[in-house]
Write a protein that holds these residues in place. Structure first.
Motif, short mmCIF file in Angstrom:
data_model
loop_
_atom_site.label_atom_id
_atom_site.label_comp_id
_atom_site.label_asym_id
_atom_site.label_seq_id
_atom_site.Cartn_x
_atom_site.Cartn_y
_atom_site.Cartn_z
N ILE A 189 0.88 -1.15 0.02
CA ILE A 189 0.11 0.10 -0.12
C ILE A 189 0.82 1.17 0.17
CG2 ILE A 189 -2.00 -0.83 0.98
CD1 ILE A 189 -1.20 -0.13 3.61
N ARG A 190 2.16 1.17 0.43
CA ARG A 190 2.98 2.52 0.26
C ARG A 190 4.42 2.03 0.35
NH1 ARG A 190 1.64 8.04 1.29
NH2 ARG A 190 3.23 8.95 0.03
N GLU A 191 5.27 2.39 -0.28
CA GLU A 191 6.81 2.16 -0.48
C GLU A 191 7.43 3.41 -0.54
OE1 GLU A 191 7.85 0.03 -3.96
OE2 GLU A 191 6.01 1.01 -5.16
N TYR A 192 8.87 3.50 0.09
CA TYR A 192 9.67 4.61 0.05
C TYR A 192 11.18 3.85 -0.24
CZ TYR A 192 5.95 6.97 2.48
OH TYR A 192 4.63 7.22 2.71
N SER A 193 11.78 4.56 -1.02
CA SER A 193 13.09 4.14 -1.14
C SER A 193 14.25 5.34 -1.25
CB SER A 193 13.29 3.51 -2.70
OG SER A 193 14.35 3.09 -3.20
N SER A 194 15.50 4.95 -1.07
CA SER A 194 16.57 5.81 -0.90
C SER A 194 16.85 6.34 -2.42
CB SER A 194 17.91 5.32 -0.35
OG SER A 194 18.42 4.07 -1.00
N LYS A 195 16.34 5.48 -3.44
CA LYS A 195 16.58 5.76 -4.78
C LYS A 195 15.60 6.88 -5.32
CE LYS A 195 18.97 1.83 -6.17
NZ LYS A 195 19.34 0.78 -7.12
N GLY A 196 14.59 6.94 -4.50
CA GLY A 196 13.60 7.71 -4.89
C GLY A 196 12.19 7.12 -5.53
N ILE A 197 10.96 7.50 -4.95
CA ILE A 197 9.70 7.11 -5.53
C ILE A 197 8.71 8.04 -5.53
CG2 ILE A 197 7.83 5.34 -5.27
CD1 ILE A 197 9.88 3.24 -3.91
N ALA A 198 8.24 8.28 -6.86
CA ALA A 198 7.34 9.13 -6.97
C ALA A 198 7.68 10.95 -6.28
CB ALA A 198 5.90 8.88 -6.57
N GLY A 199 8.94 11.16 -6.17
CA GLY A 199 9.49 12.24 -5.83
C GLY A 199 9.74 12.28 -4.14
N ASP A 200 9.34 11.00 -3.51
CA ASP A 200 9.85 10.88 -2.17
C ASP A 200 10.97 9.96 -1.91
OD1 ASP A 200 7.74 12.21 -1.14
OD2 ASP A 200 6.39 10.61 -0.99
N THR A 201 12.12 10.62 -1.56
CA THR A 201 13.45 9.79 -1.32
C THR A 201 13.52 9.32 0.27
OG1 THR A 201 14.34 10.97 -2.99
CG2 THR A 201 15.87 9.84 -1.58
N LEU A 202 13.81 8.34 0.50
CA LEU A 202 13.78 7.95 2.00
C LEU A 202 15.19 8.30 2.45
CD1 LEU A 202 12.99 6.19 4.35
CD2 LEU A 202 13.88 4.26 3.38
N LYS A 203 15.43 9.08 3.49
CA LYS A 203 16.88 9.39 3.81
C LYS A 203 17.09 8.44 5.02
CE LYS A 203 15.78 14.38 2.74
NZ LYS A 203 15.54 15.89 3.14
N TYR A 204 18.30 8.13 5.31
CA TYR A 204 18.82 7.50 6.29
C TYR A 204 20.14 7.83 6.91
CZ TYR A 204 21.68 5.15 2.57
OH TYR A 204 22.28 4.98 1.83
N LYS A 205 20.83 7.27 7.67
CA LYS A 205 22.04 7.54 8.30
C LYS A 205 22.40 6.29 8.88
CE LYS A 205 20.94 9.70 12.89
NZ LYS A 205 19.64 9.22 12.50
N VAL A 206 23.85 6.12 8.96
CA VAL A 206 24.29 5.01 9.90
C VAL A 206 23.95 5.31 11.23
CG1 VAL A 206 26.43 3.72 10.51
CG2 VAL A 206 26.06 4.34 8.06
N GLY A 207 23.47 4.47 11.97
CA GLY A 207 23.13 4.68 13.35
C GLY A 207 21.47 4.40 13.55
N SER A 208 20.97 5.03 14.28
CA SER A 208 19.47 5.06 14.56
C SER A 208 18.58 5.90 13.68
CB SER A 208 19.39 5.43 16.10
OG SER A 208 17.78 5.14 16.24
N ASN A 209 17.56 5.36 13.25
CA ASN A 209 16.87 6.04 12.16
C ASN A 209 15.09 6.13 12.61
OD1 ASN A 209 18.34 6.69 9.56
ND2 ASN A 209 19.21 4.58 10.48
#
Length: 468
Positions: A243-263
């Protein structure tokens, strides 16, 4: 405070009826096993005389258990005093290892959901123990250096009362409940999200007011090394439908941001929005997708092709008397609105693409003008029925009448506010506007089939726009 022989703290066992504890400001601890009819002095021998019993916490897992915090700063003694017993005070254990020797203790609380986790508030900040007090670690995080005068736990939230710096809250203790060796040794770890209500809410930073918990579900995950390719979060319903997906490569203008450690990731419980187009201006016509209905859901974390998933529940907003069937009817209604808006706007995008291509043909070969101009007029007239093409600024809808897409999108406001079953009137309006839109879409497909396809490669243009 100069009054002594005063009962300063008290606690009642949540496990054993009639077990009461009392602590006084002159350093005595008493227990009653008969609902207060008789009392026994069980003061720890190690506790200095005249030490104030500042707070008591009945053990949530042991019938004869108690934790207490005591202070002796009025005697010039700033040492921390925390004690525990599991046998009604016959034996006591001092539990202060890891707490600064000058951080005198005001309060101790036991986590009722996870045995062995304790929280301590001192004159100079917060501490946490994952070993039932055998070892303590600072738990200050973003809390200011301030006396912690009291603590309480409600719905897996930890609330701290401070002396002069307001109330502070940790919204989700379930992450602490799940800490284990796997969190630190595996390349990544996905924590089970806390069950979340279908409440709206926005987290806004402020210098003068508290920061609210955002609406939706909060997903916490740990990355112990830098991913090589991609990080993805995917949400599924109970039938395993994505029903919903997010990616660090970007999907429909949304890019999943992350960092090494706690997210931390906040999903607002909404499915994807209706598709819009460049320059679109509407009056009170949001494109937002509807919130999912209460039920069981799954979140999946994928890191470089490796997967971990966790389940969680979406709970109904308790302020509404609506049934599950009412909420499902609202979702289905808003989903029909969203899908029809997407279809409408994709058609407008196609109209604009075709018009550009047709104008280019005329520019390259003016002899085709007589043949192509009527096609351009036909599709432009359809566009004007679907969308107010004169809009150029946010105030223009005040001057130019809204068109069919705006009328339909406004139902997201009318029927999407709160958690109510759509009215019969709202359904009648949706059906009528949809009928009018479909009439225009039918006209467009006929022009596309009989005229545009004769001069343009329709399938190639659609493929370039990722449209069917």
């Amino acid at each position: 405070m100069e009054y002594y022989s005063t009962i300063f703290a008290a606690a009642e066992s949540p496990l054993k009826k009639g077990v009461l504890w009392a602590g006084s400001d002159d350093g005595l601890v008493h227990v009653s096993k008969d609902n207060g009819a008789t009392w026994e002095n069980v003061t720890p021998a190690e506790l200095p005389e005249w030490t104030q019993i500042n707070s008591m916490e009945a053990h949530p897992f042991e019938e004869g258990g108690l934790y207490f915090a005591a202070t002796a700063y009025k005697n010039g003694d700033y040492a921390p005093y925390l004690f525990k017993t599991t046998d009604y005070g016959k034996t006591w254990t001092k539990i202060v290892n890891g707490i600064d020797a000058q951080h005198f203790t005001r309060v101790v609380r036991a986590d009722p959901a996870k045995k062995g986790i304790l929280y301590a508030g001192t004159e100079t900040g917060m501490y946490v123990s994952f070993s039932d007090g055998a070892e303590w670690s600072p738990f200050q995080l973003n809390l200011p250096i301030v006396p912690i005068t009291d603590l309480t736990i409600k719905d897996n939230n930890l609330i701290a009362a401070t002396q002069g710096r307001s109330f502070w809250i940790i919204d989700d203790l379930t992450v602490l409940h799940q800490l284990s060796r796997d969190v630190s040794v595996k390349p990544f770890y996905l924590f089970q999200p806390q069950d979340s209500y279908t409440l709206d809410g926005v987290r806004r930073e402020s210098k003068t007011a508290g920061t609210n918990r955002p609406g939706g579900v909060l997903v916490y995950y740990q990355l112990n090394q830098e991913p090589k390719e991609e990080v993805r979060l995917e949400f599924y319903d109970s039938n395993k439908n994505l029903i919903r997906e997010y990616s660090s490569k970007g999907i429909a203008g949304d890019t999943l941001k992350y960092k090494v450690g706690s997210n931390e990731f906040n999903w607002n419980l909404r499915i994807p929005d209706a598709k819009g187009f460049e320059g679109m201006i509407m009056w009170s016509g949001p494109l937002r997708g509807p919130k999912v209905v209460p039920g069981d859901y799954t979140v999946l974390l994928m890191v470089d092709g490796q997967v971990q998933e966790q389940g969680f529940k979406v709970l109904p907003d308790p302020r509404y008397p609506s049934t599950q069937e009412d909420r499902q009817a609202q979702f289905d209604f808003l989903l029909q609105v969203r899908d029809k808006l997407t279809e409408t706007h994709e058609t407008i995008m196609l109209i604009r693409k075709y018009r550009d291509e047709l104008n280019a043909l005329v520019e390259n070969n003016p002899r085709q003008k007589r043949r192509i101009d009527p096609i351009i007029k036909n599709i432009s007239d359809i566009e004007k029925e679907l969308y107010q093409t004169q809009n150029r600024s946010g105030q223009d809808p005040l001057n130019y009448p809204i068109r069919l897409n705006n009328k339909l999108a406004h139902l997201n406001v009318i029927a999407g506010t709160g958690e109510w079953r759509p009215t019969d009137g709202a359904e009648e309006v949706r059906v009528e506007i949809t009928r009018q839109i479909d009439a225009q879409l039918t006209k467009f497909r006929e022009v596309e089939r009989t005229s545009i396809a004769n001069v343009l490669n329709v399938e190639e243009l659609k493929a370039s726009m990722e449209l069917k």
